[in-house]
Scaffold this active site. Structure first.
Site, PDB file in Angstrom:
ATOM      1  N   LYS A   1       0.844  -1.204   0.000  1.00 56.01           N
ATOM      2  CA  LYS A   1       0.000   0.000   0.000  1.00 56.01           C
ATOM      3  C   LYS A   1       0.873   1.246   0.000  1.00 56.01           C
ATOM      4  O   LYS A   1       0.603   2.213  -0.722  1.00 56.01           O
ATOM      5  CB  LYS A   1      -0.942  -0.019   1.218  1.00 56.01           C
ATOM      6  CG  LYS A   1      -2.045  -1.063   1.073  1.00 56.01           C
ATOM      7  CD  LYS A   1      -2.801  -1.361   2.365  1.00 56.01           C
ATOM      8  CE  LYS A   1      -3.756  -2.529   2.146  1.00 56.01           C
ATOM      9  NZ  LYS A   1      -4.441  -2.993   3.351  1.00 56.01           N
TER      10      LYS A   1
ATOM     11  N   GLN B   1      -4.856  -1.833   9.476  1.00 52.57           N
ATOM     12  CA  GLN B   1      -4.682  -3.145   8.849  1.00 52.57           C
ATOM     13  C   GLN B   1      -5.307  -4.234   9.736  1.00 52.57           C
ATOM     14  O   GLN B   1      -5.061  -4.286  10.938  1.00 52.57           O
ATOM     15  CB  GLN B   1      -3.186  -3.419   8.620  1.00 52.57           C
ATOM     16  CG  GLN B   1      -2.891  -4.689   7.831  1.00 52.57           C
ATOM     17  CD  GLN B   1      -3.447  -4.676   6.404  1.00 52.57           C
ATOM     18  OE1 GLN B   1      -3.508  -3.637   5.768  1.00 52.57           O
ATOM     19  NE2 GLN B   1      -3.870  -5.830   5.926  1.00 52.57           N
TER      20      GLN B   1
ATOM     21  N   ASP C   1     -11.095   2.452   3.768  1.00 54.61           N
ATOM     22  CA  ASP C   1     -11.387   1.018   3.628  1.00 54.61           C
ATOM     23  C   ASP C   1     -12.883   0.784   3.388  1.00 54.61           C
ATOM     24  O   ASP C   1     -13.291  -0.291   2.974  1.00 54.61           O
ATOM     25  CB  ASP C   1     -11.003   0.285   4.924  1.00 54.61           C
ATOM     26  CG  ASP C   1      -9.748  -0.551   4.766  1.00 54.61           C
ATOM     27  OD1 ASP C   1      -9.475  -1.020   3.648  1.00 54.61           O
ATOM     28  OD2 ASP C   1      -9.049  -0.731   5.784  1.00 54.61           O
TER      29      ASP C   1
HETATM   30  N1  GUN Z   1      -6.855  -7.270   5.814  1.00 52.93           N
HETATM   31  C1  GUN Z   1      -7.209  -8.024   4.746  1.00 52.93           C
HETATM   32  N2  GUN Z   1      -7.808  -7.271   3.802  1.00 52.93           N
HETATM   33  C2  GUN Z   1      -7.850  -6.018   4.286  1.00 52.93           C
HETATM   34  C3  GUN Z   1      -8.350  -4.782   3.761  1.00 52.93           C
HETATM   35  O1  GUN Z   1      -8.900  -4.687   2.652  1.00 52.93           O
HETATM   36  N3  GUN Z   1      -8.193  -3.699   4.583  1.00 52.93           N
HETATM   37  C4  GUN Z   1      -7.603  -3.787   5.795  1.00 52.93           C
HETATM   38  N4  GUN Z   1      -7.527  -2.669   6.511  1.00 52.93           N
HETATM   39  N5  GUN Z   1      -7.145  -4.900   6.313  1.00 52.93           N
HETATM   40  C5  GUN Z   1      -7.264  -6.012   5.543  1.00 52.93           C
END
Ligand code: GUN
Length: 295
Positions: free
Chosen positions: A54, A98, A121
């Protein structure tokens, strides 16, 4: 039949190129560079890779990123204080926590603390609710990325039978809402579903996100179906694989996403889109009509 491979890497690159141009235009107009704040608790290797990817995406297109890499022992109160500080920090447009969080932290409580207009998100109940009432604002990244992929490959869900396997808040539920919004007839399957093979066999569009290697058997798949595999599983030999038996399924499906290189890159591209969108919302923050008239 051998399925067409849906190339998420290619489509995500296309989106990132477009975003780079939009971000350069912002710079020309002396608008702020958007900033994404990412919080990672603990040292789960897979989460660390996702967070790094990211950050790299941000750097590559001209979005600022700041990271908070905190110990797994961080308390919920400490995390909430950090979120409060980021909520009121005008230099931060998007906040991403996350997942998964350590077991001693109530994830829902934490996600609800993020201001909905910084919730890149799309996991806050406000943003999920906007999707429920057919007025999405910040949309969960993986389902949004899948809808972008379908559109790019000319797959219109209207009138089709869509089956979503997995009912998580992150993927399955918002995916079903996205497909419903696109006028598909949607079935959600989960751990209590009886006759899963029969449900899957009815799918013109199949989306699977359960986190179990090769969970979907090739012979269940309707010939010609569009198969979207959200799973990213690591096998004992270190290889990555999805939730669908890819080699078998590609002999029956009309189109299929690979793992890796299918849905994964699209999740990140959607996150970048959401971060730019959050920045635009903040540019317009004085304009109270922005909530009533989303972009
Ligand atoms: N863990 C697995 N997929 C995601 C996601 O799309 N966003 C976040 N914040 N954590 C994750």
């Amino acid at each position: 039949m051998t399925a067409q491979i849906i190339d998420g890497k290619k489509v995500s690159q296309h989106i990132l190129t477009q975003l780079t141009q939009e971000l350069q235009k912002r710079q020309t107009h002396k608008l702020r560079q958007p900033c994404l704040a990412v919080v990672l608790l603990g040292d789960d290797p897979a989460s660390a890779v996702y967070v790094r990817n990211k950050q790299r995406a941000c750097e590559s297109i001209g979005i600022k990123s700041c990271q908070h890499l905190l110990p797994a022992s961080t308390t919920e109160a400490e995390l909430l204080r950090l979120i409060d500080a980021m909520n009121t920090d005008d230099t931060i447009d998007g906040i991403l926590i996350q997942l998964p969080l350590p077991a001693h932290i109530d994830s829902e409580h934490v996600l609800e603390r993020i201001l909905p207009d910084k919730d890149v998100d799309g996991f806050h109940p406000y943003n999920l609710g906007r999707l429920v009432v057919k007025k999405p604002l910040l949309r969960p990244c993986t389902p949004k990325g899948i809808m972008t992929l379908l559109s790019y490959y000319g797959v219109n869900p209207e009138g089709k039978k869509a089956v979503v396997v997995g009912a998580s808040n992150i993927v399955g539920r918002p995916q079903a809402l996205e497909l419903l919004l696109a006028k598909a007839t949607v079935t959600i399957c989960h751990s209590a579903t009886r006759h899963l093979a029969e449900e899957v066999a009815g799918a013109d569009i199949l989306v699977v996100g359960v986190g179990i290697p090769h969970f979907i058997q090739a012979e269940w798949i309707k010939p010609g179906a569009v198969v979207i595999d959200v799973g990213i599983n690591r096998l004992p030999d270190g290889q990555l694989c999805g939730d669908v038996d890819f080699e078998g399924a590609r002999q029956r499906a009309g189109m299929i996403t690979p793992v890796p290189g299918g849905v994964g890159p699209m999740t990140i591209a959607s996150l970048m889109e959401n971060t730019l969108k959050a920045a635009v919302l903040h540019d317009k923050a004085d304009d109270l009509s922005v909530v009533a008239n989303p972009l």
